[in-house]
Design a protein around this motif. Structure first.
Motif, short mmCIF file in Angstrom:
data_model
loop_
_atom_site.label_atom_id
_atom_site.label_comp_id
_atom_site.label_asym_id
_atom_site.label_seq_id
_atom_site.Cartn_x
_atom_site.Cartn_y
_atom_site.Cartn_z
N UNK A 1 0.86 -1.20 -0.01
CA UNK A 1 0.07 -0.19 -0.06
C UNK A 1 0.85 1.16 0.05
N UNK A 2 0.56 2.31 -0.67
CA UNK A 2 1.40 3.67 -0.97
C UNK A 2 1.33 4.22 0.12
N UNK A 3 2.41 5.01 0.31
CA UNK A 3 2.59 6.06 1.28
C UNK A 3 1.68 7.20 0.56
N UNK A 4 0.91 8.08 1.15
CA UNK A 4 0.28 8.99 0.59
C UNK A 4 0.95 10.39 0.80
N UNK A 5 1.28 11.07 -0.40
CA UNK A 5 1.93 12.11 -0.32
C UNK A 5 1.24 13.47 -0.26
N UNK A 6 0.67 13.93 1.12
CA UNK A 6 0.00 14.80 0.97
C UNK A 6 0.75 16.25 0.76
N UNK A 7 -0.15 17.23 0.08
CA UNK A 7 0.60 18.37 -0.18
C UNK A 7 0.73 19.21 0.93
N UNK A 8 -0.02 19.31 2.08
CA UNK A 8 -0.05 20.15 3.12
C UNK A 8 1.17 20.18 4.17
N UNK A 9 1.89 19.29 4.27
CA UNK A 9 3.02 19.60 5.06
C UNK A 9 4.14 20.26 4.38
N UNK A 10 4.27 19.94 2.84
CA UNK A 10 5.06 20.79 2.03
C UNK A 10 4.74 22.15 1.90
N UNK A 11 3.28 22.49 1.79
CA UNK A 11 2.89 23.65 1.76
C UNK A 11 3.08 24.42 3.10
N UNK A 12 3.07 23.86 4.07
CA UNK A 12 3.40 24.46 5.56
C UNK A 12 4.96 24.82 5.64
N UNK A 13 5.56 23.87 5.25
CA UNK A 13 7.03 24.19 5.33
C UNK A 13 7.21 25.50 4.60
N UNK A 14 6.91 25.46 3.39
CA UNK A 14 7.06 26.75 2.59
C UNK A 14 6.28 28.12 3.03
N UNK A 15 5.24 27.95 3.78
CA UNK A 15 4.46 28.81 4.56
C UNK A 15 5.44 29.37 5.70
N UNK A 249 -2.79 0.71 -4.30
CA UNK A 249 -2.73 -0.49 -3.92
C UNK A 249 -1.14 -0.93 -3.98
N UNK A 250 -0.53 -0.42 -5.34
CA UNK A 250 0.71 -1.25 -5.63
C UNK A 250 1.93 -0.31 -5.68
N UNK A 251 1.67 1.17 -5.56
CA UNK A 251 2.86 2.00 -5.88
C UNK A 251 3.42 2.44 -4.46
N UNK A 252 4.74 2.93 -4.60
CA UNK A 252 5.21 3.22 -3.33
C UNK A 252 4.76 4.46 -2.57
N UNK A 253 4.24 5.46 -3.34
CA UNK A 253 3.88 6.56 -3.04
C UNK A 253 2.85 7.24 -4.02
N UNK A 254 1.87 7.97 -3.60
CA UNK A 254 1.05 8.68 -4.55
C UNK A 254 0.59 9.98 -3.99
N UNK A 255 0.36 11.14 -4.72
CA UNK A 255 -0.28 12.34 -4.26
C UNK A 255 -1.84 12.07 -4.46
#
Ligand code: NAP
Length: 282
Positions: A1-15, A249-255
């Protein structure tokens, strides 16, 4: 099962980085400022403008709105752009698009000062991306893809990235930005043969075809990092280009869509205001 790459922590770091930068400017008596130029009163444009202003407020950037009538003539628009170019209190300009058909958007983009062009309307910025110059202000979405990949995947050196999109606003500049990160890039499009094999053999798959849930599990492998750039709607519900459940279901990570590339894109738009100030020696 893929890790979910949420945008929020990336956006927060930039903010958080931007809050510090904006505060440093304010301490020097300079108030970072973006002007949004909007033609007419389209409710979607106004809603977008308000979202940008909400982010501005949180960061410490002043947001100004400049509304032009639907009947605005090309010469009048160019005069407005010239005024904004020469206004030292304005550091970034966002012209909401699409512009009405009677206006020449290309000429307007070319007229906008490159250092204030936060949404890559001026081809001078694109040119710099292709030449590989660090002082380019890139288009926000390709840059958001890079930020997400670097945040979740780390060093991109030697990674093979497959992009489905060859447009000048997305696939092509993204390929250049990936090359700058020392990735190996394949650009695909609607005439590409064997796309599932190509995509599933890559380390990174960037889906930006603009077709709802087009790409299923045959486009990914267990090592795939997937960035879904697509924005589509099915029965009013937003979804990406990936068949999310099948690919995850298959990938390592996905947004995810929503919640992946979008929030990062909005932050980068404002980071460009601060970057433009640096370019102007502020
Ligand atoms: P576009 O100009 O229509 O480009 C779509 C690209 O995908 C083209 O290169 C096209 O190939 C290719 N393509 C389409 N169908 C395909 C298929 N079945 N197989 C393989 N390739 C296919 O679209 P765009 O303006 O670049 O936008 C693409 C998507 O990104 C849209 O969903 C848009 O909403 C989204 N987007 C998201 C953001 C964000 O912030 N997340 C920002 C901008 C855009 P050809 O060149 O051969 O036609």
């Amino acid at each position: 099962m893929a890790e979910i790459f949420y945008g929020k922590p990336v956006a927060e770091k930039i903010r958080l980085e931007m809050i510090q930068q904006a505060a440093a400017y304010r301490e020097k008596g300079i108030i970072p400022c973006v002007t949004i130029v909007r033609v007419g009163e389209n409710p979607d444009d106004k809603a977008y403008e308000n979202r940008v202003f909400r982010n501005c407020e949180q960061i410490g950037i002043e947001g100004r709105s400049l509304e032009l009538p639907l009947t605005v003539r090309q010469e009048e628009f160019l005069e407005v752009v010239e005024k904004l170019n020469g206004d030292d209190s304005v550091h970034g300009v966002l012209i909401l698009r699409p512009l009405p058909a009677h206006l020449d958007a290309d000429a307007i983009g070319r007229a906008l000062a490159r250092e204030k062009d936060i949404d890559c309307m001026n081809p001078a910025n694109l040119e710099k991306i292709f030449v590989g110059q660090k002082d380019a202000i890139p288009p926000c979405t390709p840059e958001a893809v890079i930020e997400i990949l670097k945040y979740y995947a780390g060093d991109l050196t030697g990674k093979h990235a497959v992009i489905v999109n060859r447009s000048l606003v997305l696939g092509k500049p993204l390929a250049m930005l990936l090359l700058q990160e020392n990735a190996t890039v394949t650009i695909c499009h609607s005439k590409t043969k064997n796309l599932p094999q190509l995509a599933s053999s890559a380390d990174i798959f960037i889906a930006a075809a603009g077709r709802a849930k087009l790409f299923g599990e045959e486009y990914v492998s267990e090592k795939s990092f997937v960035v879904d750039v697509g924005i589509n709607f099915i029965d009013g519900k937003m979804c990406g280009d990936m068949d999310f459940d099948a690919a995850a279901e298959k990938a390592a990570g996905i947004t995810p869509v929503p919640g992946g590339v979008g929030p990062v894109t909005s932050m980068l738009l404002l980071r460009h205001v601060l970057f433009g100030m640096q370019l102007n020696g502020k």
